[in-house]
Write a protein that holds these residues in place. Structure first.
Motif, PDB file in Angstrom:
ATOM      1  N   LEU A 795      48.309 101.113  64.053  1.00  0.00           N
ATOM      2  CA  LEU A 795      48.794  99.798  64.487  1.00  0.00           C
ATOM      3  C   LEU A 795      49.713  99.195  63.435  1.00  0.00           C
ATOM      4  N   GLU A 796      49.361  99.375  62.180  1.00  0.00           N
ATOM      5  CA  GLU A 796      50.213  98.828  61.126  1.00  0.00           C
ATOM      6  C   GLU A 796      51.596  99.469  61.155  1.00  0.00           C
ATOM      7  N   LEU A 797      51.636 100.777  61.308  1.00  0.00           N
ATOM      8  CA  LEU A 797      52.928 101.469  61.325  1.00  0.00           C
ATOM      9  C   LEU A 797      53.698 101.178  62.610  1.00  0.00           C
ATOM     10  N   LEU A 798      52.992 101.089  63.724  1.00  0.00           N
ATOM     11  CA  LEU A 798      53.678 100.717  64.969  1.00  0.00           C
ATOM     12  C   LEU A 798      54.268  99.320  64.859  1.00  0.00           C
ATOM     13  N   GLY A 799      53.549  98.426  64.183  1.00  0.00           N
ATOM     14  CA  GLY A 799      54.099  97.094  63.966  1.00  0.00           C
ATOM     15  C   GLY A 799      55.368  97.138  63.146  1.00  0.00           C
ATOM     16  N   SER A 800      55.372  97.968  62.090  1.00  0.00           N
ATOM     17  CA  SER A 800      56.583  98.104  61.269  1.00  0.00           C
ATOM     18  C   SER A 800      57.737  98.662  62.081  1.00  0.00           C
ATOM     19  N   MET A 801      57.451  99.682  62.889  1.00  0.00           N
ATOM     20  CA  MET A 801      58.518 100.279  63.703  1.00  0.00           C
ATOM     21  C   MET A 801      58.977  99.312  64.787  1.00  0.00           C
ATOM     22  N   GLY A 802      58.035  98.609  65.398  1.00  0.00           N
ATOM     23  CA  GLY A 802      58.424  97.620  66.400  1.00  0.00           C
ATOM     24  C   GLY A 802      59.292  96.531  65.810  1.00  0.00           C
ATOM     25  N   ALA A 803      58.940  96.106  64.595  1.00  0.00           N
ATOM     26  CA  ALA A 803      59.756  95.086  63.934  1.00  0.00           C
ATOM     27  C   ALA A 803      61.146  95.617  63.622  1.00  0.00           C
ATOM     28  N   ALA A 804      61.225  96.887  63.208  1.00  0.00           N
ATOM     29  CA  ALA A 804      62.545  97.471  62.914  1.00  0.00           C
ATOM     30  C   ALA A 804      63.399  97.560  64.175  1.00  0.00           C
ATOM     31  N   ILE A 805      62.786  97.968  65.281  1.00  0.00           N
ATOM     32  CA  ILE A 805      63.539  98.042  66.543  1.00  0.00           C
ATOM     33  C   ILE A 805      63.983  96.653  66.970  1.00  0.00           C
ATOM     34  N   SER A 806      63.080  95.706  66.854  1.00  0.00           N
ATOM     35  CA  SER A 806      63.417  94.330  67.224  1.00  0.00           C
ATOM     36  C   SER A 806      64.548  93.795  66.355  1.00  0.00           C
ATOM     37  N   LEU A 960      50.330  97.163  70.975  1.00  0.00           N
ATOM     38  CA  LEU A 960      49.886  96.134  70.030  1.00  0.00           C
ATOM     39  C   LEU A 960      49.147  95.021  70.755  1.00  0.00           C
ATOM     40  N   LEU A 961      49.655  94.648  71.911  1.00  0.00           N
ATOM     41  CA  LEU A 961      48.996  93.575  72.658  1.00  0.00           C
ATOM     42  C   LEU A 961      47.638  94.028  73.187  1.00  0.00           C
ATOM     43  N   ASN A 962      47.573  95.253  73.690  1.00  0.00           N
ATOM     44  CA  ASN A 962      46.295  95.751  74.194  1.00  0.00           C
ATOM     45  C   ASN A 962      45.273  95.905  73.083  1.00  0.00           C
ATOM     46  N   SER A 963      45.731  96.225  71.893  1.00  0.00           N
ATOM     47  CA  SER A 963      44.801  96.379  70.767  1.00  0.00           C
ATOM     48  C   SER A 963      44.211  95.038  70.344  1.00  0.00           C
ATOM     49  N   MET A 964      44.866  93.960  70.717  1.00  0.00           N
ATOM     50  CA  MET A 964      44.307  92.646  70.420  1.00  0.00           C
ATOM     51  C   MET A 964      43.025  92.406  71.207  1.00  0.00           C
ATOM     52  N   ALA A 965      42.789  93.204  72.228  1.00  0.00           N
ATOM     53  CA  ALA A 965      41.558  93.087  73.011  1.00  0.00           C
ATOM     54  C   ALA A 965      40.604  94.241  72.732  1.00  0.00           C
ATOM     55  N   SER A 966      40.799  94.945  71.620  1.00  0.00           N
ATOM     56  CA  SER A 966      39.938  96.070  71.282  1.00  0.00           C
ATOM     57  C   SER A 966      38.518  95.586  71.004  1.00  0.00           C
ATOM     58  N   ASP A 967      37.567  96.512  71.128  1.00  0.00           N
ATOM     59  CA  ASP A 967      36.186  96.135  70.848  1.00  0.00           C
ATOM     60  C   ASP A 967      35.868  96.227  69.360  1.00  0.00           C
ATOM     61  N   GLN A 968      36.843  96.583  68.541  1.00  0.00           N
ATOM     62  CA  GLN A 968      36.627  96.684  67.102  1.00  0.00           C
ATOM     63  C   GLN A 968      37.363  95.553  66.393  1.00  0.00           C
TER      64      GLN A 968
END
Length: 1906
Positions: A795-806, A960-968
């Motif tokens: 998730l951390e790396l996907l956030g970095s990549m998503g931010a770079a694409i954005s 990223l949005l779906n992970s905000m509803a994760s059970d962890q």
């Protein structure tokens, strides 16, 4: 050049009225006159030096060509042609050679524009023929050579009208084609025009005669809409948008039709007109306007109807005029090509001349030196007959050689000269081989000096090696120039330099052993730097050598190893610790990268090994800022290894020539025409398509050939990139950011580097690497078996990549709009429009792959920089291959057959295939307009937008949005942080009804503190980006003020402060302020301090400026209204009081400024005192204002003035009749606080007030009477007269005395009781507030028999008899209340016998309402003592020790009533404690408050109250538990060791409290699961970890028991309930460290194995009647084949024996069952904890090695997916085992089986093994995949089934199984020593079906177990 007539006259003439006479041309055009008609318009500004001026008939001829070259051969040819009638063969050959050079394909073809000829003049002079002046040889060439050419006919001028002289000068309008009316237009195939646009800045003379207007699209549309209605339908303009509109104000020409021309002729500007449609001529002549204009008209459309057409969005068409095909040069002799200009040839000749002279001088110097046996400046003698060049000569030779190579004239240097130079260089290399150059750590200063003396020889050798390598890299084909021994010597020198000089010096540090060496070398840094510079140059040439010369594998392998060592060399952390500057070594490292890249490029077989070497060396890399030393072109920096990896990936996408020849391709291929031709021949043999037109015809084949070639190359790059990504990710999954291995941090660094390079066209591999990484991260997130750390990383790396694409999307959006305005040329407009469609993912495929599209623009930009940066070759190759793979999908996406489109794609496929085969093909074949850096970056970004990575942006966001509803919780928290990264680059995802906002708000109410904290941070970011979200999100922020986590509360308050200060909404502000005020009473001190600070910042700091302007007054009035509204809204009066006291206290730094603000606020509020009730909430009522004024008065009386008090007097006057008690009390309280500050000067006012207050004493309520009596006493004190009050008290006492007499005769009726209640209340209040001892005589007159010495004693004695048990309850209550009030002010009465005996009687009677009266009195007394003590401490701190009064040494603590407080506390402590722990209501809370005050003052020993507070912490009343927690925390901080000893007793007390008072004996509460002792663990957090471990061990030991002494009298035995309470607390504790977790788990296991062994043995012998085995049966069993270690042999399948009846007594069975229940529950919890924290389910796994100390101190991490529901239900099920005999037996069997067989060692099935492999590498604690494991293997209800379906190891060493014969196996889990010679037992009963130990499961053979 054509001698035409001038198109017009000088501009000066055009301004006159009469035209000058037409004159013939007498000279050629000047350069600037001819320039508008030449194709050289792309050069601006044009310099006349670029082209030599024409010399034909020129007045000032240019230097003749014959002067530039030797003319001897030419003169000889002329002589032979003149003297012989028939020319010799030599002359004829020369003519043939010239004819070959003049062939049309070998010369440039210039197409000049022609102007119209004016009428011929009679004065024109006839010139002689130019052929007459030619030489004989030239005449032969002219006569025998036929050069076909086409002379374009100039436009015919029109005759000027006599009356319109301007018409004679006007330029005719070029013809505009139109289609015949009756004939359909024919559109042939488009052909590229070779004509370039006309120069936009022509000579002013010509510029004045032309006006060319290029219309915009909107102008064309407007013109089309306004077309002339009489136009014929078929006469539409074929040229379309290429036509030119005449400028405004001019009269358009009538249409002129002329015959079609054979070839297109450009007309001004950049327009191109389609001339291919047949036209008819018209004799009609045009009429010109006043100004000469060239114009193309728009044809009219008489029948145009808008309704017949539909609106279609404009789509950008790729501009067709940007790319032009170059002339062919491949037939020219490469040796004769000296460049594009004469200047290049001159420079080449000059360089050769210099080199020839230098070589001549060197050779002469050699001969002289050998003759004299003595060296000179150029050559030094190293042996008797051997010399070598000096370093200076080497440098000179090398520079000239490099210059000759760059000018392409190196091939003209004689070979023997080069060989001799090689020989002169070899000596220096041979000489240095015998020298020892290695730097040794043991050297001293003398050794270093000696080493420095050898440096000149070393420098000479390095330069000799560079000279040799330079000659080898020049591209010559003579084998003699590449001697193997010379290459080997250069290689050995490189190797020795790296091993002996570079690495030792770089590794040198200021350690103890090398300090002297470090100082010695550091003193001569400049010389060392020189050596490193020479090394760098030498390694660079070695890199060039292997790229151009086919060297042996030994050379490449050696260089590869050396380069790897240099790249991963560890440098010093600081400059002072190293001899070599970091930048200096970085240059060497970059050269090593280049060398490794060359080896990678040229040796495909070694690529895998190179990647392995790089990846396994990553651990050596530095981290942090030092890691990024590679500078990019845009100024950013990345890691050198990141650049290396990207370069290698890009390189692998390029085509490599498999056939090794003498020289390699690469850089030298630019100079090697012949080799390139051979290469092309090979290509033509292997491909079907031969040229562009062939590709257009067979477009499908062309595209297929391209796709197969490009796809294979790109697949290779993908494979390499995937290998890198998988390696790093797999290593990162097995490490942490704080672990020993750096791969987790390195992965972050790599991602940052790749995202930095994402939009940089120099590094196209960044997108590929990120794309592959994205795929892996998505798989990790979506894989249910992934551990929490893995998902967090993903998730951390996907956030970095998503931010770079954005960020990329935002950059494209910004640059496209800017480019549209700034660089509005064809390419800029096209890119701008294409970017807009690409952002919406709507760009057409054919536009993305177009020949002049974004890929081409990017490549042209890279090609333009290639000469400066040769490393761009890899990027160019990668981009071409990537472009090639996009053509096939584009071609396949079209279902229709559009011939022209398919043909163009076929041509494109051929071109791209040629570009892949030959990187120089594009630059050789085509030209392109200059591409600016902005255009290049935008072009590349457009290609990125349609890449798989960027198109996955929405998918990344969804993950990223779906992970905000994760059970962890940690996953939810990490997803919030990743969303934050994306938001920073693209806030638009918050707009509208965004699901992102809803998910963030939902996470703010998450069960995890970490998630809530992250959500709050994100809410703050969202509000900052989109202020409109404030109102929607503020309510959530305020809700978090009361969060369970202190950190969350503080973050919420800080966020609310920012919202408050920038928002003017009163409702919102009031809600924030109300929430903040409540936090002033927070149990966490830091939260309380922050709340007070924030209140000050939002309510008082904004008004510190002290302005008195109108705006300031309005703002102040609004603030007052807000404060009143806030106080009215919430119960914050007492809190605001404390805030104001702190704010205005002497310790506050802003006390003075705050005092001024509060004074203004009070003054402003007095303007609103008389307001009535209003429906407008913004206008506060007077009642509400008075409430706020009361709060200010309590906080600081000096804020009020006498005039303000006078304004309140009317409210005093009406106090007796006022119905609003709130107003009355507010006014009285203000007077009570402020009146003491008045002086006797206001005596009249005070007397008036007293006069108003005295009559109401008998009427007002108890609360108001308290304040009224206080005011009366204050006034009496100020007026120095209290007789009024004394008489009032005396009369009340007299009335009470009368009532006492009456009560002795008859019980008091209700009237008398009410009278007593009022009289006693007056007496009590007077006793509380008034000191009437001065009127003692007056009281004695009223009570002559009383012998006391104080008025308070009289009051107590008079009232106390009414507290006797014989009195009615209401009377006793009033009496105790009155006595309590008096005792508060006169505490000595507490120790009076009649008082404390009465109090004791009340406590004995246990009447709550009466006890409350006593407790309230004690509370007020103790609180007053606390306040008095605090004030004494603060005053002593302020005034200093000198002014501090001596404390009375007779009492402990130094205050007057400490003895009273201590005595009273000790007397009633037991009763107070009883009340506090007997209920949970307000009565109990009152007792807790009294205990808290006792504890704060230290009136009793800590252990007296410690147990009580720990007990009360578990209360379900939050007020009680919170107060108890605060006092426990205080006690623990002061007396930790004392309190710790009471913890066991406190836990027992807490259990009894929960069982008897709370009525819930379980150890935790649900939803969510919270242990009841969690506050105790919270207090223990401040202790050391060892202390916590000791406590946990004691807690676990409480579960232990003696089976024979268990009390089973109750349905659920007490010890079972107590054990469950403890076990469930242990289950849900939040353990702070791994060490504590291991401690408690080990304690549980020890208890089960020790106590459980005894219990199991007793159950076996008494319940299952296990008997001793016979010797024979034991012998039989021992003779059976040996079993697998830890396994049990299968029994023969036979009918189970019959089970005899169990005859054990029920009470004994209940004891066994109770013991089994306790131990089973404990084992359940132990198993749950191991799974929850990923510890495994057995302690055997810990045998691999003891955990290190740093691991034990780490925080444990929970495994995803494991919840407490199952263990909670399991314990509940176990606790029902005593329900009946059957369940008791089942529990006993389950426990015995638990002790005998450890099912945690079951052999897993294959799929389970796969799961274990998937989880491999997770951390020991917190990273396992235990969510998938079955948690119920010890479930009581499933024991029989499990025992029949699974096999495990033996758990007991000394006990039999009890349910069947078993062989004795050593027990590995037991902590007890093995018992000696225990006889074996065998059950007399047969085991039930399914419990036979020998059965297997699922087809497993016996050997499969263990």
């Amino acid at each position: 050049m054509h001698h035409g007539h001038l198109n017009g006259v000088p501009s000066s003439s055009s301004q006159g009225g009469q035209p000058p006479p037409t004159m013939a041309f007498t000279r050629p055009f000047t350069l600037y006159e001819a320039l508008p008609y030449t194709p050289f318009s792309s050069i601006a500004p044009f310099d006349s030096g670029i082209l030599p001026s024409p010399s034909i008939s020129s007045a000032s001829p240019a230097p003749p060509v014959t002067d530039l070259v030797p003319g001897n051969d030419f003169a000889a040819l002329n002589q032979e042609a003149t003297t012989h009638n028939l020319p010799y063969k030599r002359v004829q050959q020369a003519v043939s050679q010239v004819q070959h050079l003049l062939e049309r394909g070998n010369i440039p073809e210039f197409k000049f524009k022609t102007g119209p000829n004016a009428s011929p003049s009679a004065e024109t002079t006839k010139r002689p023929s130019l052929a007459a002046t030619l030489t004989p040889f030239s005449k032969m060439v002219l006569d025998q050579t036929a050069i076909p050419f086409r002379y374009p006919t100039p436009d015919t001028p029109t005759s000027p009208a006599p009356n319109d002289p301007a018409k004679a000068l006007s330029t005719p309008v070029p013809p505009k084609p139109s289609a015949p009316v009756a004939q359909k237009s024919v559109h042939p195939k488009k052909q590229q025009s070779p004509i370039t646009p006309v120069n936009r800045q022509p000579y002013p003379h010509n510029k004045a005669r032309f006006e060319i207007i290029l219309p915009t699209k909107s102008q064309l549309e407007a013109a089309a809409a306004a077309a002339v209605p009489n136009q014929q339908p078929g006469a539409a303009d074929v040229a379309g948008a290429h036509s030119v509109v005449a400028p405004a104000g001019s009269v358009p020409h009538p249409r002129q039709e002329i015959p079609k021309l054979e070839s297109p002729s450009p007309v001004g500007g950049t327009q191109q007109v389609a001339w291919s449609v047949p036209t008819k001529t018209s004799p009609q002549a045009p009429t010109a306007p006043q100004g000469a204009v060239i114009a193309n008209e728009l044809s009219s459309a008489p029948r145009f109807n808008k309704e017949d057409f539909m609106d279609v969005p404009d789509e950008p068409d790729e501009p067709m005029n940007l790319s032009l095909k170059k002339r062919k040069r491949e037939d020219l002799d490469g040796d004769d090509l000296y460049g594009d200009s004469l200047d290049m040839r001159q420079r080449a000749d000059a360089t050769l001349h210099e080199l020839r002279i230098l070589i001549h001088n060197v050779f002469q110097a050699e001969e002289l030196a050998l003759a004299q046996h003595y060296g000179n400046e150029m050559v030094m003698v190293i042996a008797e007959n051997e010399a070598t060049m000096t370093a200076v000569a080497q440098t000179k030779v090398q520079k000239l050689l490099a210059k000759a190579i760059s000018l392409n004239c190196y091939k003209r240097v004689p070979l023997d000269h080069l060989l001799r130079l090689l020989r002169l260089s070899e000596g220096a290399l041979r000489q240095v081989e015998s020298q020892e150059i290695k730097v040794d750590e043991s050297w001293g200063a003398a050794d270093v000096d000696q080493w420095f003396q050898q440096l000149p020889l070393l420098e000479t050798a390095m330069r000799a090696a560079r000279t040799s390598l330079r000659m080898m890299c020049g591209g010559r084909e003579e084998k003699q120039l590449y001697p193997e021994d010379m290459i080997e010597r250069c290689l050995n020198l490189c190797k020795r330099l790296i091993d002996g000089v570079v690495l030792p010096i770089v590794e040198l540090r200021t350690s103890q052993n090398t300090a002297e060496l470090f100082r010695a070398i550091s003193s001569s840094k400049k010389r060392v730097h020189t050596i490193f510079t020479d090394c760098q140059k030498l390694f660079s040439l070695m890199s060039t050598l292997i790229s151009k010369v086919d060297t042996s594998d030994t050379v490449t392998n050696t260089l590869e190893f050396a380069a790897s060592r240099l790249i991963f060399m560890e440098t010093a952390t600081t400059e002072k610790d190293s001899v070599i500057d970091t930048q200096k070594f970085d240059g060497l490292r970059l050269v090593a990268m280049d060398m490794l890249s060359q080896v990678f490029l040229l040796n495909q077989s070694q690529r895998q090994g190179i990647f392995d070497e790089i990846l396994t060396s990553l651990e050596k890399l530095p981290l942090g800022r030092r890691a990024r030393t590679f500078k990019l072109i845009d100024g950013n920096s990345i890691q050198p290894v990141s650049a290396l990896i990207m370069r290698l990936v890009q390189t692998s996408a390029g085509k490599v020539d498999e056939g090794k020849s003498k020289r390699r391709g690469g850089v030298a291929a630019e100079d090697d025409q012949e080799a390139n031709g051979d290469h092309q021949l090979t290509i033509q043999e292997s491909f079907t398509i031969r040229d562009e037109e062939h590709g257009a015809i067979q477009h499908s084949t062309a595209i297929q050939e391209l796709d197969s070639l490009a796809t294979s190359l790109l697949d290779t790059a993908k494979a390499n990139a995937s290998y890198v990504i998988k390696f790093i990710v797999n290593r990162a999954l097995k490490s942490t950011k704080s672990g020993d291995t750096p791969y987790r941090n390195l992965l972050d660094l790599f991602v940052e580097d790749f995202t930095t390079c994402l939009d940089n066209p120099d590094w196209p591999a960044a997108e590929l690497l990120l794309r592959l990484l994205m795929v892996m991260m998505v798989n990790l997130v979506e894989n249910e078996k992934s551990g929490v750390p893995a998902k967090n990383m993903a998730l951390e790396l996907l956030g970095s990549m998503g931010a770079a694409i954005s960020k990329l999307r935002g950059h494209v959006r910004k640059v496209a709009s800017a480019l549209d305005a700034r660089e509005a040329d064809d390419l800029g407009m096209f890119l701008s429009e294409l970017a807009a469609s690409a952002l919406e993912l709507k760009s057409r495929p054919e536009q993305m792959v177009a020949w002049t599209g974004p890929y081409r623009a990017t490549l042209e930009y890279l090609e333009s920089r290639f000469s400066e940066d040769p490393h761009l070759a890899s990027a160019i190759s990668f981009l071409i291959s990537d472009w090639g793979t996009k053509v096939r999908p584009c071609y396949d996406s079209f279902e229709d057959d559009f011939r022209e489109r398919d043909q163009e794609l076929g041509r494109l496929a051929y071109r791209l295939r040629e570009m892949i085969q030959d990187r120089r093909w594009l630059s050789n074949e085509y030209s392109f307009k200059n591409v600016s850096p902005n255009q290049a970056k935008l072009s590349y970004s457009i290609t990125l937008l349609r890449s798989q990575l960027c198109e996955a942006f929405s998918a990344i966001l969804n993950i990223l949005l779906n992970s905000m509803a994760s059970d962890q919780p940690t996953v939810r928290s990490k997803s919030l942080k990743s969303i934050n990264q994306v938001l920073e680059t693209d806030p638009s995802i918050l707009d509208g009804d965004s699901i992102v906002v809803q998910l963030i708000l939902r996470c703010s109410n998450d069960s995890s503190t970490q998630v809530r904290d992250s959500a709050l941070g994100l809410i703050g970011k969202c509000i900052g980006m989109r202020p409109a979200l404030e109102e929607k999100m503020t309510e959530t922020v305020i809700d978090r003020f009361s969060d369970a986590g202190p950190g969350v509360r503080k973050r919420a308050m800080k966020l609310a402060r920012d919202i408050y200060l920038r928002n003017s909404n009163k409702v919102l502000r009031s809600a924030i302020a109300n929430g903040l005020l409540h936090r002033v009473q927070d149990p966490e001190e830091s939260v309380r301090d922050l709340a007070r600070q924030v209140i000050e910042e939002i309510w008082f700091t904004p008004f510190h400026s002290g302005e008195s302007s109108t705006a300031s007054q309005i703002s102040l009035a609004e603030h007052v209204s807000l404060m009143v509204q806030t106080v009215k809204r919430g119960n914050v009066a007492s809190v605001l009081d404390k805030v104001l006291q702190t704010l205005l206290g002497p310790e506050s730094k802003t006390a003075q400024a705050s005092m001024e603000v509060c004074t203004k606020l009070v003054a402003s509020m007095f303007d609103l005192v008389d307001n009535g009730d209003s429906d407008d909430p913004s206008i506060p009522s007077g009642r509400d204002v008075l409430q706020v004024l009361m709060i200010f008065a309590k906080a600081e009386a000096s804020l009020f003035t006498f005039e303000q008090l006078r304004l309140l007097k009317p409210h005093i006057t009406s106090i007796s009749s006022s119905e609003d008690l709130a107003v009355s009390r507010a006014v009285v309280v203000i007077y009570r606080r402020v009146l003491p500050r008045l002086s006797s000067a206001h005596a009249q006012f005070l007397a008036d007030v007293r006069k108003e207050l005295l009559p109401v004493v008998s009427k007002v309520t108890r609360a108001l009477l308290d304040d009224v009596m206080a005011c009366l006493w204050i006034i009496s004190t100020l007026l120095e007269t209290s007789e009024h009050l004394a008489r009032l008290v005396l009369s009340s006492l007299t009335a009470i005395q009368k009532l006492r007499v009456m009560s002795q005769r008859d019980p008091l009726d209700q009237l008398r009781i009410r009278q007593f209640d009022r009289y006693s209340l007056i007496v009590g209040m007077a006793g509380k507030h008034c000191n009437l001892d001065s009127h003692l005589e007056l009281f004695k007159k009223g009570f002559p028999k009383w012998n006391g010495d104080t008025a308070s004693k009289l009051m107590v004695d008079v009232v106390m008899p009414f507290a006797a048990p014989s009195q009615p309850l209401d009377v006793r209550k009033a009496a105790l209340d009155s006595v309590g009030l008096v005792c508060q002010a006169s505490p000595r009465n507490y120790v009076s016998a009649n008082v404390y005996t009465t109090f004791q009687q009340v406590f004995d009677d246990q009447v709550p309402v009466l006890e409350s009266m006593i407790l309230r009195s004690l509370k007020e007394f103790l609180f007053a003592e606390e306040k008095r003590s605090e004030e004494a401490s603060s005053s002593s701190a302020i005034n200093g020790a000198k002014s501090e009064k001596k404390r009375e040494l007779t009492v402990i603590g130094g205050t007057n009533y400490d003895d009273v407080a201590s005595a009273t506390t000790h007397r009633f402590l037991r009763e107070i404690t009883r009340i506090a722990t007997s209920t949970q209501d307000d009565h109990a809370f009152l007792a807790v408050e009294v205990l808290a005050s006792i504890n704060r003052q230290g009136l009793v020993h800590p252990k007296e109250t410690g147990v009580t507070f720990i007990t009360l912490e578990t209360s379900s009343n939050p007020r009680i538990s919170e107060l108890a927690f605060l006092e426990h925390m205080s006690l623990h901080g002061k007396h930790e060791t004392v309190v710790e000893r009471e913890y066991v007793k406190a836990i027992q007390s807490a259990f009894a409290y929960q069982r008897d008072i709370v009525r819930d004996p379980r150890g935790a509460t649900t939803n969510p699961f919270t242990p009841k002792l969690h506050l105790l663990m919270e207090v223990l957090k401040v202790s050391k970890s060892k202390n916590r471990q000791k406590f946990l061990e004691k807690l676990c030991a409480q579960v232990d028991f003696d089976i024979s002494k268990l009390d089973i009298s109750e349905q659920l035995p007490p010890h079972v309930q107590y054990s469950r309470f403890i076990v469930e607390n242990l289950t849900f504790f939040e353990y702070i460290t791994v060490g504590e977790l291991h401690c408690i788990v080990s304690a549980m296991e020890r208890l089960v194995t020790s106590t459980g062994a005894t219990v199991a043995q007793a159950i076996e012998s008494e319940v299952f009647q296990v008997r001793m085995d016979t010797i024979d049966s034991l012998t039989q069993l021992e003779q059976q084949p040996p079993e697998i270690s830890g396994g049990i042999l299968p029994q023969p399948e036979s009918a189970p024996p019959v089970q005899p009846e169990v005859t054990i007594e029920l009470s004994r069975l209940r004891q066994f069952t109770a013991g089994s229940m306790i131990l089973l529950a404990l084992w359940e919890v132990r198993t749950y904890l191991r799974r929850l924290y990923g510890m495994g389910t057995t302690n055997r796994r810990e045998g691999k090695g003891k955990l290190q100390t740093k691991d034990l101190s780490r925080a444990p991490i929970k495994v995803q997916g494991i919840t407490g529901d199952k263990v909670w239900e399991e314990i509940g099920t176990i606790m029902t085992s005593l329900a009946d005999r059957e369940r008791m037996m089942a529990a006993c069997k389950a426990f015995v089986e638990l002790m005998n067989v450890d099912k945690e060692f079951l052999v897993p099935a294959e799929e389970d093994e796969d799961m274990d492999l998937d989880a491999e590498g997770d951390a020991l604690v917190g990273s396992g995949s235990g969510a998938e494991e079955d948690e119920g293997e010890d479930e009581l209800g499933q024991q029989q089934q499990q025992s029949s379906s699974g096999r495990g190891r033996k758990r007991k060493a000394q006990h039999g199984g009890g349910v069947g014969p078993k062989k004795r196996v050593a027990r590995s889990g037991s902590q007890q020593p093995k018992k000696k010679s225990r006889p074996r037992k065998q059950s007399a009963e047969a085991p039930p079906q399914g419990l036979v130990q020998g059965e297997g499961i699922g087809g497993f053979a016996e050997e499969e177990w263990f």
